[in-house]
Motif scaffolding. Structure first.
Motif, mmCIF file in Angstrom:
data_model
loop_
_atom_site.group_PDB
_atom_site.id
_atom_site.type_symbol
_atom_site.label_atom_id
_atom_site.label_comp_id
_atom_site.label_asym_id
_atom_site.label_seq_id
_atom_site.Cartn_x
_atom_site.Cartn_y
_atom_site.Cartn_z
ATOM 1 N N ASP A 134 0.849 -1.194 0.000
ATOM 2 C CA ASP A 134 0.000 0.000 0.000
ATOM 3 C C ASP A 134 0.887 1.248 0.000
ATOM 4 O O ASP A 134 1.901 1.290 0.698
ATOM 5 C CB ASP A 134 -0.872 -0.010 1.265
ATOM 6 N N GLY A 135 0.518 2.232 -0.809
ATOM 7 C CA GLY A 135 1.275 3.484 -0.825
ATOM 8 C C GLY A 135 2.504 3.412 -1.713
ATOM 9 O O GLY A 135 3.399 4.247 -1.633
ATOM 10 N N ASN A 229 -6.640 14.251 3.342
ATOM 11 C CA ASN A 229 -6.127 14.986 2.185
ATOM 12 C C ASN A 229 -6.964 16.245 1.989
ATOM 13 O O ASN A 229 -8.047 16.208 1.400
ATOM 14 C CB ASN A 229 -6.198 14.109 0.922
ATOM 15 N N TYR A 262 -0.305 14.419 7.317
ATOM 16 C CA TYR A 262 -0.807 13.527 6.262
ATOM 17 C C TYR A 262 0.354 13.105 5.373
ATOM 18 O O TYR A 262 0.933 13.927 4.676
ATOM 19 C CB TYR A 262 -1.883 14.220 5.421
ATOM 20 N N GLY A 264 0.081 10.488 3.177
ATOM 21 C CA GLY A 264 -0.431 9.999 1.897
ATOM 22 C C GLY A 264 -0.126 8.524 1.711
ATOM 23 O O GLY A 264 -0.280 7.976 0.632
ATOM 24 N N SER A 265 0.320 7.873 2.777
ATOM 25 C CA SER A 265 0.503 6.421 2.799
ATOM 26 C C SER A 265 -0.310 5.933 3.986
ATOM 27 O O SER A 265 0.077 6.171 5.148
ATOM 28 C CB SER A 265 1.979 6.075 3.002
ATOM 29 N N MET A 266 -1.425 5.253 3.710
ATOM 30 C CA MET A 266 -2.380 4.918 4.768
ATOM 31 C C MET A 266 -1.728 4.221 5.963
ATOM 32 O O MET A 266 -1.974 4.573 7.115
ATOM 33 C CB MET A 266 -3.469 4.000 4.184
ATOM 34 N N PHE A 280 -7.893 9.800 11.677
ATOM 35 C CA PHE A 280 -7.534 9.658 10.267
ATOM 36 C C PHE A 280 -8.836 9.539 9.484
ATOM 37 O O PHE A 280 -9.765 8.845 9.919
ATOM 38 C CB PHE A 280 -6.687 8.393 10.059
ATOM 39 N N TYR A 282 -10.637 9.350 5.328
ATOM 40 C CA TYR A 282 -10.705 9.568 3.885
ATOM 41 C C TYR A 282 -12.182 9.621 3.519
ATOM 42 O O TYR A 282 -12.770 8.613 3.132
ATOM 43 C CB TYR A 282 -9.964 8.508 3.068
ATOM 44 N N ARG A 289 -13.612 12.126 -5.613
ATOM 45 C CA ARG A 289 -13.663 10.719 -5.188
ATOM 46 C C ARG A 289 -14.923 10.488 -4.367
ATOM 47 O O ARG A 289 -14.892 10.552 -3.140
ATOM 48 C CB ARG A 289 -12.414 10.373 -4.365
ATOM 49 N N ASN A 293 -10.873 7.137 -1.276
ATOM 50 C CA ASN A 293 -9.826 6.510 -2.086
ATOM 51 C C ASN A 293 -9.266 5.250 -1.453
ATOM 52 O O ASN A 293 -8.191 4.787 -1.813
ATOM 53 C CB ASN A 293 -8.678 7.524 -2.316
ATOM 54 N N LEU A 294 -9.989 4.670 -0.484
ATOM 55 C CA LEU A 294 -9.469 3.466 0.189
ATOM 56 C C LEU A 294 -10.404 2.288 -0.023
ATOM 57 O O LEU A 294 -11.586 2.338 0.351
ATOM 58 C CB LEU A 294 -9.286 3.744 1.688
ATOM 59 N N LYS A 299 -8.003 -2.649 2.515
ATOM 60 C CA LYS A 299 -7.272 -1.517 3.121
ATOM 61 C C LYS A 299 -7.970 -1.084 4.410
ATOM 62 O O LYS A 299 -7.472 -1.341 5.514
ATOM 63 C CB LYS A 299 -7.123 -0.345 2.141
HETATM 64 P P1 P6P Z 1 -4.702 10.443 -1.926
HETATM 65 C C1 P6P Z 1 -1.912 5.259 -1.484
HETATM 66 O O1 P6P Z 1 -2.059 5.289 -2.898
HETATM 67 C C2 P6P Z 1 -3.291 5.045 -0.882
HETATM 68 O O2 P6P Z 1 -3.876 3.874 -1.345
HETATM 69 C C3 P6P Z 1 -3.199 5.030 0.631
HETATM 70 O O3 P6P Z 1 -2.028 4.463 1.093
HETATM 71 C C4 P6P Z 1 -3.297 6.504 0.990
HETATM 72 O O4 P6P Z 1 -3.837 6.741 2.261
HETATM 73 C C5 P6P Z 1 -4.224 7.037 -0.091
HETATM 74 O O5 P6P Z 1 -4.124 6.157 -1.218
HETATM 75 C C6 P6P Z 1 -3.819 8.423 -0.525
HETATM 76 O O6 P6P Z 1 -4.819 8.920 -1.411
HETATM 77 O O7 P6P Z 1 -5.992 10.654 -2.715
HETATM 78 O O8 P6P Z 1 -4.640 11.310 -0.694
HETATM 79 O O9 P6P Z 1 -3.450 10.500 -2.752
#
Ligand code: P6P
Length: 361
Positions: A134-135, A229, A262, A264-266, A280, A282, A289, A293-294, A299
């Motif tokens: 992931d990420g 985000n 943030y 950007g890696s969950m 946290f 999303y 979206r 985005n998860l 995830k």
């Molecule tokens: P955004 C990384 O691609 C991921 O799947 C997760 O790890 C992360 O939290 C999310 O997408 C980030 O999404 O839209 O903020 O770039």
């Protein structure tokens, strides 16, 4: 010793698991999968930390095929593929776990997403969903990434044909019997729960063993950090917007001004939330979206399972428990929030209030 390196006195994950299984025989059939995941995570950790070195030697940046569909450097895709292969082989090496390749993510569904490497695996007793890296989009910038896994008990009514197994894996998070993640960052940390306490193990590079570093990991009841985000804020619903506005102004319940963190890696964002507390999220945003985005199955459900057993809470946008939400499709996404119990209770009041739920600003 008191001040020196006491890793020698720490229990390794291998020993922990064999002891845990002796004390809880009902998990005997899980040991195989968990040991295979551990082995894969050691290898993925090494691949991730060497990616810049290995690829820069092998890759000539000018090659056109080094850039994937959205123009980002090829090595991320190769790292995705490598991690998926490592995990697949480690699970196969157990001799009991088979793999199913889920249907491809329809490009029409998510034109700007590369193909997730999700694995669906099963043995006589279990059905597992695994996200190898992931990420990974962050990996060539050496930003943290993670492996995520969730394991369900396999109903013995499910026969072996792939379609029925792919159907059977579509279960809500509260049906998991184990879930966890491995964070590849300044340290490699494997965190998981078997449905009661949460345990964290840090990879000691000197002995190449995961050693217990977070025994019965518990999330702080309250934090002062929110993680999301903000670029999506124009499309958010009012409840979440109002909640954040008060946190930014120090007008939430604690009267403390919250910070935004943030990555950007969950896996990194949620691991930090588990250790430091806070929220946290999303959420959906109607402009970009609509479902966040998860992906729910592989995830946010496994991560919510860990957060829940660390004493935290996870919700969907209606304020309902995220662990009750059953994915309709393998790659289905869902808005999600998870974090400290007191912060989540405060947020829930905003999500469930009636008025102002429309998107009008
Ligand atoms: P955004 C990384 O691609 C991921 O799947 C997760 O790890 C992360 O939290 C999310 O997408 C980030 O999404 O839209 O903020 O770039």
């Amino acid at each position: 010793s008191r001040n020196g390196d006491n890793s020698a006195s720490r229990i390794t994950l291998t020993r922990f698991l064999s002891q845990y299984v002796k004390d809880h025989p009902e998990f005997e059939d899980l040991e195989n999968i968990l040991l295979a995941v551990q082995m894969a995570c050691k290898t993925i950790s090494s691949l991730v930390s060497r990616s810049g070195l290995a690829y820069s030697i092998q890759n000539d940046d000018t090659d056109a095929d080094n850039y994937n569909s959205d123009g980002r450097f090829y090595s991320m895709k190769r790292l995705d593929k490598l991690s998926t292969t490592v995990l697949k082989n480690a699970l196969k090496f157990t001799g009991t776990v088979q793999m199913i390749v889920p249907e491809a993510l329809e490009t029409s569904e998510e034109p700007d997403q590369h193909q997730p490497g999700v694995l669906i695996a099963y043995d006589a007793h279990n059905l597992a969903c695994l996200d190898p890296l992931d990420g990974s989009g962050n990996s060539d910038a050496s930003i943290c990434t993670g492996t995520v896994f969730g394991v369900f008990k396999r109903g013995n009514t499910v026969d072996f044909d792939e379609d029925s197994l792919l159907e059977a894996v579509l279960q809500p998070g509260n049906k998991m019997r184990a879930a966890g993640y491995c964070l590849y960052s300044s340290a490699t940390v494997l965190v998981f729960t078997l449905g009661s306490s949460v345990y964290g193990f840090t990879l000691d590079p000197q002995i190449q063993e995961f050693v217990l570093t977070h025994d019965k990991l518990t999330i702080p009841k309250r934090g002062n950090v929110y993680s999301c985000n903000e670029a999506n804020s124009e499309g958010w619903k009012n409840g979440w917007k109002e909640y954040l506005r008060n946190l930014k102004l120090g007008q939430g319940e604690t009267k403390e001004k919250y910070a935004l963190r943030y990555v950007g890696s969950m896996v990194g964002d949620i691991h930090r939330t588990l250790l430091y507390g806070g929220v946290f999220g999303y959420p959906s945003d109607r402009l970009h979206r609509p479902q966040g985005n998860l992906q729910l199955l592989y995830k946010s459900s496994p991560m919510a399972f860990v957060v829940h057993h660390a004493g935290g809470k996870a919700m969907d946008e209606s304020g309902a428990d995220l662990l009750d939400k059953r994915p309709e499709r393998i790659h289905q996404k869902s808005p999600c929030f998870m974090g400290s119990p007191d912060d989540m209770e405060e947020l829930k009041r905003y999500l469930t209030r009636l008025e102002g739920d429309n998107n009008s600003t």
